[in-house]
Scaffold this motif. Structure first.
Motif, short mmCIF file in Angstrom:
data_model
loop_
_atom_site.label_atom_id
_atom_site.label_comp_id
_atom_site.label_asym_id
_atom_site.label_seq_id
_atom_site.Cartn_x
_atom_site.Cartn_y
_atom_site.Cartn_z
N ARG A 25 54.87 -12.18 51.88
CA ARG A 25 53.70 -13.02 52.03
C ARG A 25 53.12 -13.32 50.64
N THR A 26 52.68 -14.54 50.43
CA THR A 26 51.97 -14.90 49.21
C THR A 26 50.69 -15.60 49.63
N ALA A 27 49.57 -15.12 49.13
CA ALA A 27 48.30 -15.71 49.58
C ALA A 27 47.27 -15.63 48.47
N GLY A 28 46.35 -16.56 48.49
CA GLY A 28 45.21 -16.53 47.57
C GLY A 28 44.16 -15.59 48.12
N ASP A 29 44.41 -14.29 48.02
CA ASP A 29 43.53 -13.31 48.65
C ASP A 29 42.24 -13.13 47.88
N LEU A 30 41.34 -12.36 48.47
CA LEU A 30 40.07 -11.97 47.85
C LEU A 30 39.25 -13.19 47.43
N GLY A 31 39.28 -14.22 48.24
CA GLY A 31 38.43 -15.37 47.98
C GLY A 31 38.95 -16.32 46.94
N SER A 32 40.17 -16.12 46.46
CA SER A 32 40.69 -17.05 45.45
C SER A 32 41.38 -18.25 46.09
N GLY A 33 41.67 -18.18 47.38
CA GLY A 33 42.29 -19.30 48.08
C GLY A 33 41.24 -20.15 48.80
N PRO A 34 41.51 -21.42 49.02
CA PRO A 34 40.51 -22.32 49.61
C PRO A 34 40.11 -21.94 51.03
N GLU A 35 41.04 -21.30 51.78
CA GLU A 35 40.74 -21.02 53.19
C GLU A 35 39.69 -19.92 53.36
N ARG A 36 39.50 -19.06 52.35
CA ARG A 36 38.53 -17.96 52.48
C ARG A 36 37.43 -18.02 51.43
N ARG A 37 37.49 -18.97 50.49
CA ARG A 37 36.55 -18.92 49.35
C ARG A 37 35.10 -18.94 49.81
N ALA A 38 34.78 -19.81 50.77
CA ALA A 38 33.38 -19.92 51.22
C ALA A 38 32.88 -18.61 51.82
N ASP A 39 33.74 -17.91 52.58
CA ASP A 39 33.34 -16.63 53.18
C ASP A 39 32.88 -15.66 52.09
N TYR A 40 33.69 -15.59 51.04
CA TYR A 40 33.37 -14.63 49.97
C TYR A 40 32.12 -15.07 49.21
N GLU A 41 32.00 -16.35 48.91
CA GLU A 41 30.84 -16.81 48.13
C GLU A 41 29.54 -16.65 48.92
N LEU A 42 29.61 -16.83 50.24
CA LEU A 42 28.40 -16.71 51.06
C LEU A 42 28.00 -15.25 51.30
N SER A 43 28.94 -14.33 51.16
CA SER A 43 28.64 -12.94 51.52
C SER A 43 28.08 -12.12 50.38
N SER A 44 28.05 -12.65 49.15
CA SER A 44 27.54 -11.84 48.03
C SER A 44 27.00 -12.75 46.94
N PRO A 45 25.91 -12.33 46.27
CA PRO A 45 25.42 -13.10 45.12
C PRO A 45 26.32 -12.94 43.90
N SER A 46 27.21 -11.95 43.93
CA SER A 46 28.12 -11.73 42.80
C SER A 46 29.45 -12.42 43.07
N ALA A 47 30.03 -12.93 42.01
CA ALA A 47 31.34 -13.57 42.17
C ALA A 47 32.40 -12.48 42.36
N MET A 48 33.40 -12.79 43.17
CA MET A 48 34.51 -11.86 43.40
C MET A 48 35.32 -11.71 42.11
N CYS A 49 35.70 -10.49 41.79
CA CYS A 49 36.59 -10.26 40.66
C CYS A 49 37.60 -9.19 41.06
N ASN A 50 38.54 -8.92 40.20
CA ASN A 50 39.61 -7.99 40.55
C ASN A 50 39.89 -7.09 39.36
N ILE A 51 39.90 -5.78 39.60
CA ILE A 51 40.20 -4.85 38.51
C ILE A 51 41.17 -3.80 39.04
N PRO A 52 42.27 -3.59 38.34
CA PRO A 52 43.24 -2.60 38.82
C PRO A 52 42.74 -1.17 38.61
N GLN A 53 43.31 -0.27 39.41
CA GLN A 53 42.84 1.11 39.40
C GLN A 53 42.96 1.78 38.03
N HIS A 54 44.03 1.43 37.27
CA HIS A 54 44.21 2.12 35.99
C HIS A 54 43.15 1.73 34.98
#
Ligand code: FAD
Length: 142
Positions: A25-54
């Motif tokens: 599967r390849t997808a624009g997860d975590l709000g980076s894809g157009p199909e979910r971006r609005a959900d993420y933007e509406l649910s938090s005043p902070s922009a979604m970001c991604n940081i690896p565990q290390h």
């Protein structure tokens, strides 16, 4: 988060059996894809970001150490019990095999979904297994 990747630079998440294996599967997860971006933007005043565990883990460790926490790596909790003197945790150094006891006033269980702590205090768990596998194959929006 200074070390995190900002949302506009987050690419597709690729779910594969290995780097050279079958791509499930390849997808624009975590709000980076157009199909979910609005959900993420509406649910938090902070922009979604991604940081690896290390990168994330050293930040958390530094802050906790500044506040007096001590960490034992390569140490496995084997059993845990409680009596009037406190919580008795039998631990094993996974490098040497040596076992030792830690006695504490209390313990906080944060050992994941196969928790020794949960089993030790006899809490029943329930729920459906295999959700990661389902989302990997695209049966559930992420
Ligand atoms: C591939 C994948 C991708 C994911 N992506 C995301 C994401 O993008 N965003 C998100 O929010 N969530 C994500 N999750 C879910 C998230 O990782 C988990 O929900 C979260 O890590 C659970 O945290 P936890 O502290 O309860 O358990 P864990 O993170 O599992 O931590 C438990 C810790 O306890 C340790 N431990 C276990 N047993 C013992 C023992 N007996 N003695 C000593 N130590 C022990 C383990 O080594 C581990 O370090 C993802 C999960 C997976 C598998």
């Amino acid at each position: 988060m200074q070390l995190a990747t900002p949302n506009h630079l987050m690419g597709n998440n690729v779910w594969a059996t290995s780097f050279a294996g079958t791509e499930n599967r390849t997808a624009g997860d975590l709000g980076s894809g157009p199909e979910r971006r609005a959900d993420y933007e509406l649910s938090s005043p902070s922009a979604m970001c991604n940081i690896p565990q290390h990168l994330m883990e050293p930040i958390l460790l530094d802050v906790a150490r500044e506040r007096g926490a001590k960490f034992l790596f390569n140490t496995e909790l084997m059993t845990m019990s409680q009596d009037a003197n406190g919580v008795h945790s039998i631990c094993r150094d996974r490098l040497t095999g040596e076992e030792f006891e830690v006695v504490s006033d209390y313990a906080i269980g944060c050992d994941g979904d196969n928790s020794v702590v949960v089993k030790s205090i006899g809490i029943e768990t329930e729920g459906q297994m295999g959700w990661v596998r389902r989302s990997t194959f695209g049966l559930r929006p992420t």
